[in-house]
Motif scaffolding. Structure first.
Motif, PDB file in Angstrom:
ATOM      1  N   ILE A 166       0.904  -1.402  -0.159  1.00 40.54           N
ATOM      2  CA  ILE A 166      -0.358   0.240   0.063  1.00 40.54           C
ATOM      3  C   ILE A 166       0.373   1.298  -0.077  1.00 40.54           C
ATOM      4  O   ILE A 166       2.136   0.998   0.352  1.00 40.54           O
ATOM      5  N   TRP A 168       1.572   6.090   0.725  1.00 38.21           N
ATOM      6  CA  TRP A 168       1.715   6.525   1.476  1.00 38.21           C
ATOM      7  C   TRP A 168      -0.137   7.807   1.707  1.00 38.21           C
ATOM      8  O   TRP A 168       0.212   8.635   3.263  1.00 38.21           O
ATOM      9  N   LYS A 192       2.473  -4.706   3.479  1.00 37.81           N
ATOM     10  CA  LYS A 192       3.496  -3.867   3.258  1.00 37.81           C
ATOM     11  C   LYS A 192       2.641  -2.829   3.597  1.00 37.81           C
ATOM     12  O   LYS A 192       2.439  -1.846   2.165  1.00 37.81           O
ATOM     13  N   GLU A 195       6.884   2.629   3.005  1.00 36.81           N
ATOM     14  CA  GLU A 195       8.446   3.257   4.543  1.00 36.81           C
ATOM     15  C   GLU A 195       8.401   4.858   4.779  1.00 36.81           C
ATOM     16  O   GLU A 195       8.566   4.640   5.672  1.00 36.81           O
ATOM     17  N   ALA A 224      11.110  -0.542   2.993  1.00 35.30           N
ATOM     18  CA  ALA A 224      11.015  -0.011   1.187  1.00 35.30           C
ATOM     19  C   ALA A 224      10.360  -1.044   0.007  1.00 35.30           C
ATOM     20  O   ALA A 224       9.706  -2.491   0.211  1.00 35.30           O
ATOM     21  N   PHE A 242      -2.057  -4.043  -4.608  1.00 36.59           N
ATOM     22  CA  PHE A 242      -1.991  -3.047  -4.625  1.00 36.59           C
ATOM     23  C   PHE A 242      -2.231  -1.888  -5.230  1.00 36.59           C
ATOM     24  O   PHE A 242      -2.876  -2.064  -5.943  1.00 36.59           O
ATOM     25  N   SER A 245       1.738   3.543  -7.401  1.00 38.72           N
ATOM     26  CA  SER A 245       1.982   4.112  -8.836  1.00 38.72           C
ATOM     27  C   SER A 245       1.999   3.608  -9.851  1.00 38.72           C
ATOM     28  O   SER A 245       2.088   1.870 -10.083  1.00 38.72           O
ATOM     29  N   LEU A 267      -3.939   2.325 -10.260  1.00 41.77           N
ATOM     30  CA  LEU A 267      -3.414   2.721 -10.260  1.00 41.77           C
ATOM     31  C   LEU A 267      -3.737   4.117 -10.386  1.00 41.77           C
ATOM     32  O   LEU A 267      -4.400   5.226  -8.915  1.00 41.77           O
ATOM     33  N   CYS A 300      -5.776   9.690  -5.338  1.00 41.43           N
ATOM     34  CA  CYS A 300      -5.284   8.949  -6.612  1.00 41.43           C
ATOM     35  C   CYS A 300      -6.748   8.954  -7.419  1.00 41.43           C
ATOM     36  O   CYS A 300      -6.521   9.752  -9.015  1.00 41.43           O
ATOM     37  N   GLN A 347       8.542  13.786  -2.986  1.00 41.68           N
ATOM     38  CA  GLN A 347       7.255  13.898  -3.512  1.00 41.68           C
ATOM     39  C   GLN A 347       6.856  15.488  -4.238  1.00 41.68           C
ATOM     40  O   GLN A 347       6.506  15.887  -4.700  1.00 41.68           O
ATOM     41  N   LYS A 350       8.777  16.496  -6.970  1.00 40.51           N
ATOM     42  CA  LYS A 350       8.072  16.083  -8.150  1.00 40.51           C
ATOM     43  C   LYS A 350       7.274  16.743  -8.604  1.00 40.51           C
ATOM     44  O   LYS A 350       7.163  17.350  -9.620  1.00 40.51           O
TER      45      LYS A 350
HETATM   46  P1  NDP Z   1       5.265   3.555  -5.960  1.00 37.90           P
HETATM   47  O1  NDP Z   1       4.143   3.155  -6.629  1.00 37.90           O
HETATM   48  O2  NDP Z   1       6.924   3.132  -5.300  1.00 37.90           O
HETATM   49  O3  NDP Z   1       4.642   2.870  -3.791  1.00 37.90           O
HETATM   50  C1  NDP Z   1       3.346   2.458  -3.477  1.00 37.90           C
HETATM   51  C2  NDP Z   1       4.137   1.586  -2.543  1.00 37.90           C
HETATM   52  O4  NDP Z   1       4.685   0.064  -2.914  1.00 37.90           O
HETATM   53  C3  NDP Z   1       4.763   1.626  -1.477  1.00 37.90           C
HETATM   54  O5  NDP Z   1       4.620   0.632  -0.010  1.00 37.90           O
HETATM   55  C4  NDP Z   1       6.319   1.574  -2.423  1.00 37.90           C
HETATM   56  O6  NDP Z   1       7.372   1.258  -0.968  1.00 37.90           O
HETATM   57  C5  NDP Z   1       5.927   0.289  -2.664  1.00 37.90           C
HETATM   58  N1  NDP Z   1       6.524  -0.390  -4.137  1.00 37.90           N
HETATM   59  C6  NDP Z   1       7.780   0.640  -4.686  1.00 37.90           C
HETATM   60  N2  NDP Z   1       8.585  -0.359  -5.147  1.00 37.90           N
HETATM   61  C7  NDP Z   1       8.139  -1.798  -5.771  1.00 37.90           C
HETATM   62  C8  NDP Z   1       8.226  -2.278  -6.124  1.00 37.90           C
HETATM   63  N3  NDP Z   1       8.744  -2.832  -7.612  1.00 37.90           N
HETATM   64  N4  NDP Z   1       7.397  -3.879  -5.733  1.00 37.90           N
HETATM   65  C9  NDP Z   1       6.934  -4.083  -4.449  1.00 37.90           C
HETATM   66  N5  NDP Z   1       6.092  -2.777  -4.375  1.00 37.90           N
HETATM   67  C10 NDP Z   1       7.380  -1.836  -4.727  1.00 37.90           C
HETATM   68  O7  NDP Z   1       4.540   4.961  -5.203  1.00 37.90           O
HETATM   69  P2  NDP Z   1       5.608   6.517  -4.957  1.00 37.90           P
HETATM   70  O8  NDP Z   1       5.229   6.354  -3.016  1.00 37.90           O
HETATM   71  O9  NDP Z   1       6.910   6.441  -5.099  1.00 37.90           O
HETATM   72  O10 NDP Z   1       5.122   7.417  -5.307  1.00 37.90           O
HETATM   73  C11 NDP Z   1       5.573   7.561  -6.907  1.00 37.90           C
HETATM   74  C12 NDP Z   1       4.131   8.199  -7.747  1.00 37.90           C
HETATM   75  O11 NDP Z   1       3.288   7.836  -7.886  1.00 37.90           O
HETATM   76  C13 NDP Z   1       3.515   9.609  -6.801  1.00 37.90           C
HETATM   77  O12 NDP Z   1       4.761  10.758  -7.160  1.00 37.90           O
HETATM   78  C14 NDP Z   1       2.650   9.603  -7.734  1.00 37.90           C
HETATM   79  O13 NDP Z   1       2.322   9.967  -7.915  1.00 37.90           O
HETATM   80  C15 NDP Z   1       1.747   7.991  -7.663  1.00 37.90           C
HETATM   81  N6  NDP Z   1       1.415   7.530  -6.336  1.00 37.90           N
HETATM   82  C16 NDP Z   1      -0.125   7.014  -6.713  1.00 37.90           C
HETATM   83  C17 NDP Z   1      -0.893   6.846  -5.833  1.00 37.90           C
HETATM   84  C18 NDP Z   1      -2.294   6.493  -6.130  1.00 37.90           C
HETATM   85  O14 NDP Z   1      -2.711   5.759  -5.105  1.00 37.90           O
HETATM   86  N7  NDP Z   1      -2.789   6.777  -7.292  1.00 37.90           N
HETATM   87  C19 NDP Z   1      -0.221   6.073  -4.486  1.00 37.90           C
HETATM   88  C20 NDP Z   1       1.352   6.969  -4.273  1.00 37.90           C
HETATM   89  C21 NDP Z   1       1.508   7.078  -4.757  1.00 37.90           C
HETATM   90  P3  NDP Z   1       7.750   2.684  -0.530  1.00 37.90           P
HETATM   91  O15 NDP Z   1       7.083   3.160  -0.009  1.00 37.90           O
HETATM   92  O16 NDP Z   1       8.718   1.427   0.487  1.00 37.90           O
HETATM   93  O17 NDP Z   1       8.698   2.329  -1.519  1.00 37.90           O
END
Ligand code: NDP
Length: 485
Positions: A166, A168, A192, A195, A224, A242, A245, A267, A300, A347, A350
């Motif tokens: 999930i 943040w 999970k 982070e 992470a 999941f 992003s 997503l 999202c 963030q 970005k």
């Molecule tokens: P991520 O998609 O990277 O993170 C979401 C979750 O997936 C976190 O728990 C992350 O861990 C984990 N994760 C990261 N890489 C992997 C992987 N390869 N395999 C499995 N799990 C993984 O989002 P970010 O937090 O990096 O944000 C990046 C961008 O994504 C934001 O700027 C935003 O635009 C978008 N976003 C969209 C969301 C939505 O609900 N639509 C929610 C969050 C972000 P960890 O946080 O520990 O890296």
């Protein structure tokens, strides 16, 4: 610190007390009903995004820890949880829901500290919706045969162990969206959290202990992206869920392709909030503000593209700017705060980058006068006018308090522009006419369409996307399907 306004008076600070929250110096993983150290001994720090102060040291799970958690979940699944009657499972879920209600203020304060979102939102939206979600799915646990997925020996069966990752932006709410239906259907879980926001998931682990949930039914592994990758890729995980992003969602879809794992992906989005010329303007302005500035725009399904009919654009923008001048940006724990801190330095970078791109591409940027605190991560509420559909700020998810304004002349043009996006998670329609709501909604390729409101969530209502916004539905009866065979 408050946004400057022309008001003759200002608000006195109204800070929520943090005395109710006991943040420990360090936290272990929650595996098989107990807190344990990471096998590697490694950890990371979680900070307050509004002060940059270190809150706690968190254990970092590697593949070995994930394996222990999945094994615990498998044992609990085989020996206890899948054998238990739905009514018994329901009792545990009702118990969890009630404890969350009892400890609501503690959860709200902790979420606000670790995430940076305003206490007003954690207290009035996040935590009540979390409890409602557990109550709702507790009610389904003994009624799965009536859910429309078969009865008797061919009736609904759990999948096994669910690996859930999930983000943040709504740490505890996303946990509830994942764990409540999984458990109601008889699955066990390894989750999970992100982070940057692990603390409320770890407090939830304490709630599982308090509710006497059998060990291994819920396991929480902090870490992470690598921890997430190990969980998704674990061969004994039957179901992957999941939220995050689109980029990581894509990599997960590739990682599980060819396996027999079931997958749901929630997503990104770039929702159109469409205001027609017959809309009640004052309500629409509130809906626009709620659509993009709620939760700092880290949503999202945020209404990040305002599509406004040309004939009312000036009036709507005038009122929107006036309203934005009253938004209070600052201390998340102040009960008057409307916009809290951006969740992380990454963030914030970005959001800044995409806003600069917006200006460079020729859009006009506006924010109300706004004093931002000197420590922590902050971004003022911002709108861009003169945005064309080709601009990156009209196409990419900024995930911050930034609104791109686009005008249209006819309903057909509004629909074309609304659908001109790789995403399809949500949309909003503001009009006085029911027939126009129904026509427009039928034309929009979006999983959730709100009319004359925005960002409303109800556990009974399914949520999910089209196109690059992912697949599968969470919430409601539809949300059971993702966890049943
Ligand atoms: P991520 O998609 O990277 O993170 C979401 C979750 O997936 C976190 O728990 C992350 O861990 C984990 N994760 C990261 N890489 C992997 C992987 N390869 N395999 C499995 N799990 C993984 O989002 P970010 O937090 O990096 O944000 C990046 C961008 O994504 C934001 O700027 C935003 O635009 C978008 N976003 C969209 C969301 C939505 O609900 N639509 C929610 C969050 C972000 P960890 O946080 O520990 O890296």
């Amino acid at each position: 610190m408050a946004a400057k306004t022309s008001n003759a008076f200002d608000y006195a600070p109204a800070p929520e007390s943090t005395a109710i929250v006991d943040i420990k110096p360090s936290y272990g993983l929650f595996v098989n009903g107990e807190f344990t150290d990471a096998t590697s001994g490694r950890g990371f720090k979680t900070i307050s995004p509004s002060t940059e102060e270190v809150l706690a040291e968190i254990a970092e799970a590697d593949a070995a820890d994930v394996d222990l958690a999945v094994k615990a979940a498998r044992r609990a699944y085989t020996r206890v949880w899948s054998r238990m009657s739905g009514a018994e499972r329901g009792k545990y879920l009702f118990r969890i829901a009630r404890i969350i209600q009892e400890r609501a203020r503690e959860f709200a304060v902790l979420e606000s500290i670790d995430n940076g979102k305003p206490i007003k939102e954690t207290r009035d939206v996040d935590v009540p919706t979390v409890a409602a979600h557990f109550f709702y799915y507790a009610g389904w646990a003994d009624k799965l045969e009536y859910s429309g997925y078969g009865t008797g020996p061919d009736g609904p069966q759990p999948l096994g162990v669910a690996g859930q990752v999930i983000p943040w932006n709504f740490p505890l709410l996303m946990l509830a969206w994942k764990i409540a239906p999984a458990l109601a259907c008889g699955n066990t879980v390894v989750l999970k959290p992100a982070e940057t926001t692990p603390l409320t998931a770890l407090l939830f682990a304490e709630v599982c202990q308090q509710a006497d949930l059998p060990p291994g039914v819920v396991n929480i592994v902090t870490g992470a992206g690598e921890t997430g990758r190990a969980l998704i890729g674990h061969p004994d995980v039957d179901k992957v869920a999941f939220t995050g992003s689109t980029e990581v969602g894509r990599s997960i879809a590739k990682a599980v392709a060819g396996s027999d794992k079931r997958v749901t992906l929630e997503l990104g989005g770039k929702a159109a909030n469409i205001v027609f010329d017959d809309a009640p303007v004052d309500q629409a302005v509130e809906g626009i503000v709620n659509g993009i500035f709620f939760n700092q725009g880290h949503v999202c399904c945020a209404g990040s593209r305002l599509l406004v009919q040309e004939s009312v654009a000036e009036e709507v923008l005038g009122k929107l700017k006036r309203r934005m001048k009253t938004l209070r940006v600052g201390d998340p724990l102040d009960k008057n705060t409307d916009i809290g801190a951006i969740n992380s330095a990454e963030q914030l970078a970005k959001i800044r980058e995409l806003s600069e791109v917006g200006e460079a591409e020729g859009a006009e940027r506006w924010s109300p006068p706004c004093d931002l605190p000197s420590t922590g991560f902050w971004f003022p509420p911002t709108i861009f006018t003169g945005v064309s559909q080709a601009h990156r700020i009209a196409r990419e998810e900024i995930f911050g308090p930034v609104l791109s304004v686009i005008t249209f002349r006819t309903p057909k043009e509004a629909v074309e522009k609304a659908n001109n996006t790789p995403f399809g998670l949500s949309a909003g329609i503001w009009t006085d006419k029911g027939s126009r709501i129904l026509w427009t909604a039928s034309q929009l390729r979006a999983g959730v369409v709100w009319s004359n409101t925005f960002n409303r969530f109800d556990p009974a209502s399914p949520f999910g996307g089209y196109k690059e916004s992912g697949y599968g539905r969470e919430g409601g009866r539809h949300g059971l399907e993702a966890y049943l065979r």
